[in-house]
Design an enzyme around this catalytic site. Structure first.
Site, short mmCIF file in Angstrom:
data_model
loop_
_atom_site.label_atom_id
_atom_site.label_comp_id
_atom_site.label_asym_id
_atom_site.label_seq_id
_atom_site.Cartn_x
_atom_site.Cartn_y
_atom_site.Cartn_z
N CYS A 138 0.82 -1.22 0.00
CA CYS A 138 0.00 0.00 0.00
C CYS A 138 0.85 1.27 0.00
O CYS A 138 0.61 2.18 -0.79
CB CYS A 138 -0.94 0.01 1.19
SG CYS A 138 -2.16 -1.31 1.18
N HIS A 139 1.85 1.34 0.89
CA HIS A 139 2.64 2.56 1.01
C HIS A 139 4.14 2.29 1.11
O HIS A 139 4.91 3.18 1.45
CB HIS A 139 2.15 3.41 2.19
CG HIS A 139 0.72 3.82 2.04
ND1 HIS A 139 -0.29 3.18 2.71
CD2 HIS A 139 0.14 4.76 1.27
CE1 HIS A 139 -1.45 3.72 2.35
NE2 HIS A 139 -1.22 4.68 1.48
N GLY A 140 4.56 1.04 0.90
CA GLY A 140 5.98 0.72 0.80
C GLY A 140 6.72 0.46 2.10
O GLY A 140 7.95 0.52 2.12
#
Length: 177
Positions: free
Chosen positions: A141-143
């Site tokens: 989703c956001h690394g």
């Protein structure tokens, strides 16, 4: 003489009224508190047992606990060595592998499978999934990247993957919750 009788009668009426109110209050409070207790289906979901006998070293599985994913990972000696080589004080959420596992069972890492950033499910527990640059878990989703001890190493997640309460019922069964 009539005055003292009136006082006694009034005292009796006051005591009777307060007693009746107290009994009525208890009669209302007990059911109110009882209805706030967890129902049988919730209590049944409050723990889960997982057979870990088939999990090979280096392998992880996903299970469900309280309607959320749980990762159960059998760490290899190399993964344990890598996790122990990291200086815990240099981490965003400083924890050693020993603090995240049970004594004598350091190879078993059990964490909630929910990223601490916004609640996505990280990759790395399934066969062939991306494990991120630190060999643990990767949140697409956001690394956010987690290491082999499921500690946050890179990305926006503020803390390590949560370790739930668990105990080993036997050498092949772990009870979570």
């Amino acid at each position: 003489m009539a005055e003292t009788e009136g006082v006694r009668r009034r005292d009796f009426i006051n005591i009777a009224a307060v007693s009746a109110a107290g009994v009525a209050g208890v009669g209302i409070v007990i059911p109110l508190i009882s209805q706030m207790s967890a129902s049988a289906d919730v209590l049944a979901a409050s723990s889960t047992e997982i057979d870990i006998s088939a999990i090979q070293p280096g392998q992880a599985i996903k299970a469900i606990f309280r309607k959320q994913p749980v990762f159960v990972r059998n760490l290899t000696p190399k993964e344990i060595e890598e996790a122990n080589a990291v200086d815990a004080s240099s981490l965003r959420d400083p924890q050693t592998l020993a603090e995240r596992t049970k004594e004598g069972k350091e190879n078993w890492l059990i964490t909630m499978g929910v990223c601490t950033h916004l609640g996505c499910v990280p990759l790395g527990a399934g066969e062939g999934e991306v494990k991120g640059e630190f060999g643990g878990y990767f949140c697409p989703c956001h690394g956010s990247s987690y290491d082999t001890a499921a500690r946050i190493r890179k990305g926006p997640a503020p803390s390590n993957l949560e370790v739930p309460e668990y105990e080993f019922s036997s050498d092949t069964v772990v009870k979570i919750g």
